[in-house]
Scaffold this active site. Sequence first.
Site, PDB file in Angstrom:
ATOM      1  N   ASP A   1       2.919  -4.417   7.849  1.00  0.00           N
ATOM      2  CA  ASP A   1       1.747  -3.551   7.745  1.00  0.00           C
ATOM      3  C   ASP A   1       0.546  -4.456   7.977  1.00  0.00           C
ATOM      4  OD1 ASP A   1      -0.576  -2.438   6.764  1.00  0.00           O
ATOM      5  OD2 ASP A   1       0.308  -1.761   4.870  1.00  0.00           O
TER       6      ASP A   1
ATOM      7  N   LYS B   1     -10.358  -0.609  10.446  1.00  0.00           N
ATOM      8  CA  LYS B   1     -10.520  -1.731   9.524  1.00  0.00           C
ATOM      9  C   LYS B   1     -11.121  -2.936  10.244  1.00  0.00           C
ATOM     10  CE  LYS B   1      -7.569   0.175   6.355  1.00  0.00           C
ATOM     11  NZ  LYS B   1      -8.012   0.733   5.079  1.00  0.00           N
TER      12      LYS B   1
ATOM     13  N   CYS C   1      -4.730   2.605  -3.620  1.00  0.00           N
ATOM     14  CA  CYS C   1      -3.452   3.033  -3.021  1.00  0.00           C
ATOM     15  C   CYS C   1      -2.338   2.045  -3.318  1.00  0.00           C
ATOM     16  CB  CYS C   1      -3.577   3.269  -1.516  1.00  0.00           C
ATOM     17  SG  CYS C   1      -4.775   4.530  -1.080  1.00  0.00           S
TER      18      CYS C   1
ATOM     19  N   GLN D   1      -4.681  -4.930   7.096  1.00  0.00           N
ATOM     20  CA  GLN D   1      -5.671  -5.926   6.666  1.00  0.00           C
ATOM     21  C   GLN D   1      -5.465  -7.273   7.349  1.00  0.00           C
ATOM     22  OE1 GLN D   1      -8.161  -5.020   4.825  1.00  0.00           O
ATOM     23  NE2 GLN D   1      -7.396  -3.043   4.107  1.00  0.00           N
TER      24      GLN D   1
ATOM     25  N   HIS E   1       0.866  -1.183   0.000  1.00  0.00           N
ATOM     26  CA  HIS E   1       0.000   0.000   0.000  1.00  0.00           C
ATOM     27  C   HIS E   1       0.906   1.238   0.000  1.00  0.00           C
ATOM     28  CE1 HIS E   1      -2.843   2.875   1.885  1.00  0.00           C
ATOM     29  NE2 HIS E   1      -3.809   2.044   1.560  1.00  0.00           N
TER      30      HIS E   1
END
Lengths: 148, 434
Positions: free
Chosen positions: B226, B252, B392, B229, B149
């Site tokens: 990261d 999220k 993104c 998600q 991302h």
Amino acid sequence: MIDRSTPALGDLFQDIILEHYRRPRNKGALQDATVNVHMNNPTCGDEVHLHLVVEEGVVRDVAFEGEGCSISQSSISMMTQMLKGQPVEEGLRLAERFKEMMHGDADAAKDKALRDARALAGVSKFPTRVKCALLGWDAFEEAVERQG
Amino acid sequence: MSESVPGGAHTGGATLAAENAGRSGPGPFDPARLRDRFPIFRPEGPNAGLVYLDSAATAQRPDVVLDAINDFYRDDNANVHRGLYELSRRATERFEEARSTVARFIGARDTAEVVWTRGTTEGINLVAATWGAGNVGPGDEILLTMLDHHSNVVPWQLLARRVGARLRYVDIDESGRLRLDQLDAALKGPVKLVALNHVSNALGTINPVAEVVERARSAGARVLVDGAQGAPHLPVDVEALGCDFYALSAHKMGGPMGIGALWARRELLDAMPPYQGGGEMIDVVHPDESTWAELPHKFEAGTPNVGGAVGMAAAVDFVQSLTPAAVKEHESRLVAYGLERLGRVAGLRLFGPAEPEDRIAVFSFAMQGVHPHDVATILDAQGIAVRAGHHCTQPLMRRLGVPATTRASCWVYNTTDEIDRLVEGLEEAARVFG
Ligand SMILES: Cc1ncc(COP(=O)(O)O)c(C=O)c1O
């Protein structure tokens, strides 16, 4: 259930729009262009390279390359049809007229000078798509500014 | 993971799990019934009938999260770590309990390793600005992936430009999985950091983080994950993953916007300089110099987002109340169903892994002859919310050779019926453009 105030898709994806999308007019490069402008919409990736031959204040020739949704690409195609052979001043007036139509102005939507682009009047009911329809015109205004 | 967490913070959850256990039906929980817990979907509200398939952008919030935020401001609000009065003590306690909840959720050994941030993006920027500035130098390399991302790309570009380092990328294969065969060769360079996402927001690919970590470690590189998600879809155990940094966002996973957490190993946090200066993060301030507060406060300048932290903890409790196994089973069912149904739509090219076990229920696709924006508008007119664009991930879009994709992304409240609605909507798009 779903909010039925959602405007009908038929207002948006009219045949003439899809026809320009599939068979864009004046698509390609222009060897002798006097001004070239690249514009894109960073949030969605729509893009246009607009090429113009401007001589003595008149748009002698115009062509574009680009990629994007049906609204952006058909709008550019219709714009090139309108601009070819017109004085730059008239082109700028058409740009204004087109923007008025995008803001929902009913008179502008009936202005014959906008030719095929009148089919885009329904876009004004889809606020998220107005910027798609304006991409080509923004590029034209930028080109006029650069040409000086 | 968190199932073994002591201390009964999940009473609400236990009730729901018990209810679910008592139900008959296809799965351990019923997403259609779970929807009742999400006020945005209420039938008498403004979004009745909405098919929300954009949870990868932001999930909807359950009632318990909205209530927790409201309760905090109504009953417990005061500034934290400052007042000597009872109300401030209570606010501080709620705030620090929330931190413990998040720490347990991600398997942190030490609550002081959890730093509040605005979200994943700020967590990554914090690491780039502090650890990066002290540990990455001229000629060094930062290894990213084609799946990352922008928020796990641009902070590293800024750092690389500042210190004269180089960025390199691990490619993907045709089905959108990382080319692990390129990893060892890439790690032969002067790589200081490998940064990758746990799960791709654009394709839904679940990355083999533990394996990447193992190889990166033997090459002497640190690993940042990261987890934007990852946390909503997978059990997260930072110790089992073996990574050095893990960043996540509350919004999220049913929590509020503007709050998230960064986990990092204590020895790294100890050695890192502060990120921002201000109140809360100091020990002693003199006119010309200061000393820093203990971890994690050293990284938390200014009045924090306390209501957000409390809301994030409520979201964690909510997710855990569903039980990780049930969430996984639900997700697998959506993945299998989505792959099968979308796979049969004429002219539709589906990106991402074909094997259900390699992905979450995020479906990114292109339709022959219909631009993603037009697809999204046609779906919107039918009450179906999806995202169209580059998500993104512009380098990934270029790699796939498309300007954009349409993406339908699911969370715990989505149903197979909604995937049917999506498929019908796509058939309508094909008709409009046919
Ligand atoms: C994989 C991934 N990384 C990072 C982010 C950024 O998260 P946030 O905007 O919450 O900081 C997102 C979400 O937009 C994401 O999906």
